[in-house]
Write a protein that holds these residues in place. Structure first.
Motif, PDB file in Angstrom:
ATOM      1  N   LYS A 181       0.714  -1.421   0.065  1.00 11.88           N
ATOM      2  CA  LYS A 181      -0.088   0.077   0.144  1.00 11.88           C
ATOM      3  C   LYS A 181       0.888   1.359   0.138  1.00 11.88           C
ATOM      4  O   LYS A 181       0.324   2.573   0.104  1.00 11.88           O
ATOM      5  N   GLN A 182       2.182   0.998   0.009  1.00  7.05           N
ATOM      6  CA  GLN A 182       2.907   2.286  -0.066  1.00  7.05           C
ATOM      7  C   GLN A 182       4.485   2.106  -0.290  1.00  7.05           C
ATOM      8  O   GLN A 182       4.737   0.738  -0.559  1.00  7.05           O
ATOM      9  N   GLN A 183       5.089   2.824  -0.917  1.00 11.18           N
ATOM     10  CA  GLN A 183       6.508   2.746  -1.524  1.00 11.18           C
ATOM     11  C   GLN A 183       7.533   2.859  -0.292  1.00 11.18           C
ATOM     12  O   GLN A 183       7.306   3.792   0.575  1.00 11.18           O
ATOM     13  N   PHE A 184       8.561   2.093  -0.425  1.00  7.56           N
ATOM     14  CA  PHE A 184       9.682   2.033   0.562  1.00  7.56           C
ATOM     15  C   PHE A 184      10.895   2.252  -0.339  1.00  7.56           C
ATOM     16  O   PHE A 184      11.117   1.794  -1.519  1.00  7.56           O
ATOM     17  N   ASP A 185      11.924   2.929   0.356  1.00  8.50           N
ATOM     18  CA  ASP A 185      13.299   2.973  -0.262  1.00  8.50           C
ATOM     19  C   ASP A 185      14.114   1.636  -0.238  1.00  8.50           C
ATOM     20  O   ASP A 185      14.893   1.424  -0.907  1.00  8.50           O
ATOM     21  N   ILE A 186      13.910   1.087   1.230  1.00  2.09           N
ATOM     22  CA  ILE A 186      14.469  -0.168   1.495  1.00  2.09           C
ATOM     23  C   ILE A 186      13.653  -1.130   1.871  1.00  2.09           C
ATOM     24  O   ILE A 186      12.727  -0.793   2.807  1.00  2.09           O
ATOM     25  N   ILE A 187      13.433  -2.456   1.584  1.00  2.00           N
ATOM     26  CA  ILE A 187      12.897  -3.453   2.338  1.00  2.00           C
ATOM     27  C   ILE A 187      13.695  -4.428   2.846  1.00  2.00           C
ATOM     28  O   ILE A 187      14.847  -4.624   1.897  1.00  2.00           O
ATOM     29  N   VAL A 188      13.811  -4.901   4.088  1.00  2.00           N
ATOM     30  CA  VAL A 188      14.838  -5.892   4.475  1.00  2.00           C
ATOM     31  C   VAL A 188      14.036  -6.762   5.402  1.00  2.00           C
ATOM     32  O   VAL A 188      13.030  -6.826   5.602  1.00  2.00           O
ATOM     33  N   ILE A 229       8.097 -11.852  -0.676  1.00  2.00           N
ATOM     34  CA  ILE A 229       8.860 -10.580  -0.741  1.00  2.00           C
ATOM     35  C   ILE A 229       9.339  -9.805  -1.647  1.00  2.00           C
ATOM     36  O   ILE A 229       9.194  -8.806  -2.054  1.00  2.00           O
ATOM     37  N   ALA A 230       9.760 -10.610  -2.568  1.00  2.00           N
ATOM     38  CA  ALA A 230      10.440  -9.895  -3.724  1.00  2.00           C
ATOM     39  C   ALA A 230       9.575  -9.626  -4.533  1.00  2.00           C
ATOM     40  O   ALA A 230       9.310  -8.462  -5.405  1.00  2.00           O
ATOM     41  N   GLU A 231       8.268 -10.177  -4.772  1.00  2.00           N
ATOM     42  CA  GLU A 231       7.104  -9.687  -5.604  1.00  2.00           C
ATOM     43  C   GLU A 231       6.608  -8.682  -5.028  1.00  2.00           C
ATOM     44  O   GLU A 231       6.274  -7.858  -5.703  1.00  2.00           O
ATOM     45  N   LEU A 232       6.416  -8.360  -3.694  1.00  2.00           N
ATOM     46  CA  LEU A 232       5.896  -7.237  -2.888  1.00  2.00           C
ATOM     47  C   LEU A 232       6.846  -6.193  -3.061  1.00  2.00           C
ATOM     48  O   LEU A 232       6.610  -4.954  -3.481  1.00  2.00           O
ATOM     49  N   ALA A 233       8.108  -6.452  -3.205  1.00  2.00           N
ATOM     50  CA  ALA A 233       9.278  -5.481  -3.465  1.00  2.00           C
ATOM     51  C   ALA A 233       9.194  -4.856  -5.123  1.00  2.00           C
ATOM     52  O   ALA A 233       9.163  -3.435  -5.212  1.00  2.00           O
ATOM     53  N   GLN A 234       8.877  -5.593  -6.009  1.00  2.00           N
ATOM     54  CA  GLN A 234       8.414  -5.300  -7.290  1.00  2.00           C
ATOM     55  C   GLN A 234       7.408  -4.270  -7.498  1.00  2.00           C
ATOM     56  O   GLN A 234       7.602  -3.363  -8.281  1.00  2.00           O
ATOM     57  N   LYS A 235       6.398  -4.137  -6.403  1.00  3.06           N
ATOM     58  CA  LYS A 235       5.290  -3.476  -6.650  1.00  3.06           C
ATOM     59  C   LYS A 235       5.624  -2.237  -5.660  1.00  3.06           C
ATOM     60  O   LYS A 235       5.136  -0.992  -5.854  1.00  3.06           O
ATOM     61  N   ASN A 236       6.397  -2.191  -4.608  1.00 10.00           N
ATOM     62  CA  ASN A 236       6.387  -1.297  -3.483  1.00 10.00           C
ATOM     63  C   ASN A 236       8.041  -0.654  -3.394  1.00 10.00           C
ATOM     64  O   ASN A 236       8.095   0.012  -2.362  1.00 10.00           O
ATOM     65  N   LEU A 237       8.694  -1.039  -4.339  1.00 14.69           N
ATOM     66  CA  LEU A 237      10.033  -0.235  -4.384  1.00 14.69           C
ATOM     67  C   LEU A 237      10.115   0.708  -5.464  1.00 14.69           C
ATOM     68  O   LEU A 237       9.379   0.151  -6.443  1.00 14.69           O
ATOM     69  N   PRO A 238      10.848   1.813  -5.482  1.00 18.27           N
ATOM     70  CA  PRO A 238      10.691   2.605  -6.681  1.00 18.27           C
ATOM     71  C   PRO A 238      11.982   2.096  -7.711  1.00 18.27           C
ATOM     72  O   PRO A 238      12.908   1.068  -7.213  1.00 18.27           O
ATOM     73  N   SER A 239      12.442   2.607  -8.845  1.00 19.00           N
ATOM     74  CA  SER A 239      13.368   2.158  -9.429  1.00 19.00           C
ATOM     75  C   SER A 239      14.867   2.543  -8.664  1.00 19.00           C
ATOM     76  O   SER A 239      14.971   3.614  -7.791  1.00 19.00           O
TER      77      SER A 239
END
Length: 286
Positions: A181-188, A229-239
């Motif tokens: 539901k929102q964008q993150f710069d870093i997902i760990v 988590i990688a699938e979610l990162a595709q949606k919720n990380l910026p370039s």
């Protein structure tokens, strides 16, 4: 009883189970926590004694130690990345390898942080050690943390208060999450990654005391959390958003292949202090 005499008895009673160095380290951890005395105090005052009440307290810790209950649970706390964390049977005991992952994130973003306020998400936070350490060491970062366990989140919230940081904690089953539901710069994430076939490698004190929910995955789908988590990162990380993982030491090759197929770039695998493949980072290619 003279403390030095008790020390000898304490170590001798544990050495059939632990090596002498570990047993001695337990003694000094308890001495500092329960008696506010350091090793140097005992060296300078060799005639210090324990009262009967103090011996009773020590014996109440010694007996479960003989049953290989982790000392961190018995003391109710541990240290991680220079900070103090409450731990109990609802959370994993933070490991030194995970400190290396935190250090990698901090050092990789020291320059970026000066240009923007980072938004960070920790998935499967447990005690909160990763999220809280990042919040403490990356000024002005917005830090969020997810866990499926309400009891773990209660412990993590206490740890955020102990360490005077602001982290937004969210109770969520990540495997049932379709969008963050929102964008993150870093997902760990340091998700469950020990396969059942590897249980024989796990020490008894871990296997019988730490929460299996946070440790184990099925042998036939060991990368289930990483893939999700990688699938979610595709949606919720910026370039060029960053993804960091702690991983199963035996699955480094499989992890690289997974992230390559999912359009991540700059994939880097690092070994931990013990020489095991343990940490990965990747950037999202958009």
């Amino acid at each position: 009883m003279n403390i030095k005499e008790y020390r000898t008895q304490f170590i001798d009673s544990l050495t059939p189970i632990y090596d002498a160095g570990e047993a001695e380290s337990f003694f000094y951890l308890i001495l500092e926590e329960k008696n506010k005395l350091k090793r140097i105090d005992l060296a300078l005052q060799p005639d210090l004694v324990f009262s009967e009440n103090e011996i009773s307290v020590w014996d109440s810790i010694l007996e479960p130690l003989k049953k290989e209950i982790p000392i961190q649970y018995l003391l109710g706390k541990t240290s991680f990345f220079g900070l103090e964390f409450e731990v109990n049977e609802n959370v994993l005991i933070p490991r030194p390898e995970t400190e290396e992952l935190v250090d990698w994130i901090i050092k990789s973003n020291s320059k970026i942080q000066k240009l923007k306020n980072l938004k960070i998400l920790d998935i499967g936070t447990g005690s909160g050690c990763i999220a809280i350490s990042l919040a403490k060491n990356i000024p002005n970062a917005q830090v969020f943390a997810i866990d499926v366990s309400e009891k773990a989140l209660a412990t993590a919230q206490k740890n955020a208060q102990i360490n005077a940081v602001n982290v937004t904690f969210i109770n969520k089953n990540i495997l049932e999450t379709e969008d963050l539901k929102q964008q993150f710069d870093i997902i760990v994430s340091n998700p469950p990654y020990v396969r059942n076939l590897e249980k024989e490698e796990i020490k008894k004190n871990v296997l019988e005391n730490e929460p299996h929910l946070a440790l184990f995955v099925e042998d036939n789908d060991a990368l289930i959390f990483y893939r999700k988590i990688a699938e979610l990162a595709q949606k919720n990380l910026p370039s060029n958003g960053q993804l960091y993982f702690e991983i199963n030491q035996y699955l480094g090759k499989e992890m690289i292949e997974l992230l390559q197929k999912m359009n991540f770039k700059n994939i880097e695998l690092r070994k931990d202090i013990y020489g095991n493949d343990r940490m990965m980072r990747a950037d999202l290619r958009v």
